[in-house]
Design a protein around this motif. Structure first.
Motif, PDB file in Angstrom:
ATOM      1  N   LYS A   2       0.824  -1.211   0.000  1.00 11.88           N
ATOM      2  CA  LYS A   2       0.000   0.000   0.000  1.00 11.88           C
ATOM      3  C   LYS A   2       0.860   1.263   0.000  1.00 11.88           C
ATOM      4  O   LYS A   2       0.489   2.254  -0.604  1.00 11.88           O
ATOM      5  CB  LYS A   2      -0.971  -0.016   1.170  1.00 11.88           C
ATOM      6  N   LEU A   3       2.008   1.197   0.656  1.00 11.98           N
ATOM      7  CA  LEU A   3       2.912   2.337   0.645  1.00 11.98           C
ATOM      8  C   LEU A   3       3.393   2.623  -0.780  1.00 11.98           C
ATOM      9  O   LEU A   3       3.496   3.777  -1.188  1.00 11.98           O
ATOM     10  CB  LEU A   3       4.101   2.079   1.572  1.00 11.98           C
ATOM     11  N   TYR A   4       3.656   1.571  -1.541  1.00 10.32           N
ATOM     12  CA  TYR A   4       4.060   1.748  -2.940  1.00 10.32           C
ATOM     13  C   TYR A   4       2.940   2.381  -3.759  1.00 10.32           C
ATOM     14  O   TYR A   4       3.203   3.158  -4.663  1.00 10.32           O
ATOM     15  CB  TYR A   4       4.478   0.411  -3.558  1.00 10.32           C
ATOM     16  N   GLN A   5       1.714   2.029  -3.434  1.00  9.29           N
ATOM     17  CA  GLN A   5       0.582   2.612  -4.157  1.00  9.29           C
ATOM     18  C   GLN A   5       0.455   4.105  -3.858  1.00  9.29           C
ATOM     19  O   GLN A   5       0.141   4.894  -4.742  1.00  9.29           O
ATOM     20  CB  GLN A   5      -0.720   1.883  -3.800  1.00  9.29           C
ATOM     21  N   LEU A   6       0.697   4.477  -2.617  1.00 15.11           N
ATOM     22  CA  LEU A   6       0.708   5.897  -2.261  1.00 15.11           C
ATOM     23  C   LEU A   6       1.835   6.619  -3.000  1.00 15.11           C
ATOM     24  O   LEU A   6       1.650   7.708  -3.542  1.00 15.11           O
ATOM     25  CB  LEU A   6       0.879   6.081  -0.752  1.00 15.11           C
ATOM     26  N   ALA A   7       2.997   5.998  -3.035  1.00 13.03           N
ATOM     27  CA  ALA A   7       4.145   6.598  -3.721  1.00 13.03           C
ATOM     28  C   ALA A   7       3.913   6.691  -5.225  1.00 13.03           C
ATOM     29  O   ALA A   7       4.349   7.654  -5.861  1.00 13.03           O
ATOM     30  CB  ALA A   7       5.403   5.789  -3.432  1.00 13.03           C
ATOM     31  N   ALA A   8       3.212   5.720  -5.790  1.00 13.18           N
ATOM     32  CA  ALA A   8       2.936   5.736  -7.222  1.00 13.18           C
ATOM     33  C   ALA A   8       2.053   6.915  -7.616  1.00 13.18           C
ATOM     34  O   ALA A   8       2.064   7.343  -8.769  1.00 13.18           O
ATOM     35  CB  ALA A   8       2.264   4.426  -7.654  1.00 13.18           C
ATOM     36  N   HIS A  65      -8.158  -1.168  -8.907  1.00  7.84           N
ATOM     37  CA  HIS A  65      -7.260  -1.527  -7.809  1.00  7.84           C
ATOM     38  C   HIS A  65      -7.242  -0.427  -6.745  1.00  7.84           C
ATOM     39  O   HIS A  65      -7.294  -0.711  -5.549  1.00  7.84           O
ATOM     40  CB  HIS A  65      -5.857  -1.777  -8.355  1.00  7.84           C
ATOM     41  N   TYR A  66      -7.159   0.826  -7.183  1.00  8.84           N
ATOM     42  CA  TYR A  66      -7.133   1.940  -6.230  1.00  8.84           C
ATOM     43  C   TYR A  66      -8.461   2.068  -5.495  1.00  8.84           C
ATOM     44  O   TYR A  66      -8.498   2.302  -4.297  1.00  8.84           O
ATOM     45  CB  TYR A  66      -6.771   3.251  -6.926  1.00  8.84           C
ATOM     46  N   TRP A  67      -9.551   1.924  -6.228  1.00  9.10           N
ATOM     47  CA  TRP A  67     -10.875   2.046  -5.594  1.00  9.10           C
ATOM     48  C   TRP A  67     -11.062   0.955  -4.536  1.00  9.10           C
ATOM     49  O   TRP A  67     -11.594   1.220  -3.456  1.00  9.10           O
ATOM     50  CB  TRP A  67     -11.981   1.974  -6.639  1.00  9.10           C
TER      51      TRP A  67
END
Length: 124
Positions: A2-8, A65-67
């Protein structure tokens, strides 16, 4: 993960904002630095910066994926996208200084929605 998703989301938005700040500083940077606006021009740099913003926002809106990952009750991620995306669009149409400041605020709105979504999930 999830941290990678925030960074993305956060990293490319911040890069685009830095490109815009480099455009503002082009007169100061001449002869001292080799920034993107000095190499390819301010107009093209601004287009690239807002193309990055557009791509990130498209991903946030179109990728399920984000939703799913940031889904919560109340739907703070959806609210942040509904507020932050128009802020990005308006920022792209403003004078450079005002636009990059509004873009910074939109980044905060979008990331806050993601973080709050995760926090609300952990409470349920």
């Amino acid at each position: 993960i999830k941290l990678y998703q925030l960074a993305a989301i956060g990293f490319p938005l911040q890069v685009s904002r830095e490109i815009l700040k480099d455009i503002e500083d082009v007169d100061v940077d001449i002869g001292k630095k080799s920034t993107l606006p000095l190499v390819i021009g301010a107009k093209t740099s601004k287009r690239i910066a807002y193309a990055i913003v557009g791509a990130v926002n498209a991903g946030m809106i179109l990728l399920p994926h984000y939703w799913n990952m940031f889904a919560s009750t109340p739907p703070v991620y959806a609210l942040s996208v509904a507020i932050g995306t128009p802020m990005c669009i308006v920022a792209s149409r403003l004078e450079l200084g005002r636009g990059q400041r509004l873009l910074k605020k939109s980044i905060y709105v979008l990331l806050a929605g993601m973080i709050l979504g995760l926090l609300l999930q952990s409470l349920n």
